[in-house]
Design an enzyme around this catalytic site. Structure first.
Site, mmCIF file in Angstrom:
data_model
loop_
_atom_site.group_PDB
_atom_site.id
_atom_site.type_symbol
_atom_site.label_atom_id
_atom_site.label_comp_id
_atom_site.label_asym_id
_atom_site.label_seq_id
_atom_site.Cartn_x
_atom_site.Cartn_y
_atom_site.Cartn_z
ATOM 1 N N HIS A 264 0.805 -1.215 0.000
ATOM 2 C CA HIS A 264 0.000 0.000 0.000
ATOM 3 C C HIS A 264 0.843 1.272 0.000
ATOM 4 C CE1 HIS A 264 -3.702 1.996 -0.038
ATOM 5 N NE2 HIS A 264 -4.326 1.424 0.981
ATOM 6 N N ASP A 268 -2.465 1.613 -4.494
ATOM 7 C CA ASP A 268 -3.726 1.828 -3.793
ATOM 8 C C ASP A 268 -4.734 0.743 -4.169
ATOM 9 O OD1 ASP A 268 -2.880 4.123 -2.431
ATOM 10 O OD2 ASP A 268 -3.319 5.391 -4.168
#
Length: 293
Positions: A264, A268
């Site tokens: 992350h 995304d």
């Protein structure tokens, strides 16, 4: 001395499964060669079952071996480095399953290579990476390093219960047959401890298949320095609702879960999930006519 059973037992953990043809049932060189040749065409998913007879239900303490220590260190480093996020999708593999059932024997006969599900998944993954190249990148400090070549690591369970990830270098340059041969060759040589050091390094994306052992889906730890990892679940038949021009119908389909772990820090949820959905779409619409039998 080809008649000495202990010589081969110390080299190959599979010797307990071999019937010896030598004097007093001893395992000789011919037995070993026959056994290895038989294994080449026997694997259906480029993975082999872990031996379970080496463990006992007793009280004892034993140190981890060197490989297990390295795996442990690598996984802890990955856990503490990457911010793991997971997305899962369900794939209808019915057309591919039927194609494999109908063509695996002729494929094996023509190319001397087992027709498994692995190259289908890798081929779809490579095509999806072309559309979402950030999946193939890595992080170097605060910099994002993009990679032109797609080097696919394929996790292989070893006979001693350890794990290794041989790498298909420049996988984007291979057609389906090339991927099938590469995955089979690397998996066989990995289990036989015949890989060169460079063949287990340099991956830019990794595929692991806990489904071959019966797992419905897996949530793997990213293989550093990759920023994503694809876990493949078991293919199983179940009733599925399908939309038709005459309304919804319930049909039996061969379904499979894919789970993507991604870092992350640079990927995304929207990007990772769209990449995963692209793999799903390419598998469900796989152009089977491109596979020459």
């Amino acid at each position: 001395d080809s008649s000495a059973p202990n010589k081969y037992a110390s080299m190959n953990p599979y010797t307990t499964e071999i019937t010896g043809s030598g004097s007093n049932g001893r395992v000789n060189k011919h037995d070993i060669i026959q056994h290895l040749e038989a294994r080449k065409g026997d694997s259906q998913n480029n993975f082999e079952s872990i031996r379970e007879d080496k463990y006992e239900l007793i009280d004892k303490i034993e140190p981890m071996d060197h490989v297990r220590k390295m795996i442990s260190s690598h996984m802890i480093k990955s856990r503490d480095t990457s911010v793991h996020v997971y997305s899962t999708c369900e794939v209808d593999m019915t057309d591919i399953v039927n194609f494999r059932v109908n063509n695996k024997d002729s494929f094996q006969s023509k190319y001397q290579t087992a027709l498994t599900y692995t190259p289908f998944i890798i081929d779809a993954t490579i095509k999806a990476v072309h559309e979402y190249p950030l999946i193939n990148a890595c992080l170097e400090g605060d910099n994002i390093k993009y990679n032109q070549n797609i080097n696919i690591g394929v996790a292989v369970a070893l006979p001693d219960d350890n794990l290794i990830v041989p790498v298909i270098k420049r996988s984007e340059e291979l057609n389906f047959l090339g991927l099938a041969r590469s995955t089979s060759d690397l998996a066989i040589r990995a289990r036989d401890n015949k890989l060169m050091p460079d063949e287990a390094q340099g991956s830019t994306f990794t595929v692991t298949n806990p489904g071959v052992f019966g797992s419905l889906f897996g949530m793997g730890i990213i293989n550093q320095p990759n920023v994503s990892l694809l876990s493949v679940g078991a293919i199983h038949k179940r009733p599925v609702v399908k939309e038709t021009q005459y309304g919804d119908v319930i049909v039996s389909r061969s379904m499979m879960y894919l789970t993507l772990a991604y870092d992350h820090r640079i990927i995304d949820g929207a990007y990772g999930t769209k990449f995963l959905s692209t793999i799903k779409s390419k598998l469900e619409k796989f152009n089977l006519e491109n596979i020459k039998i």
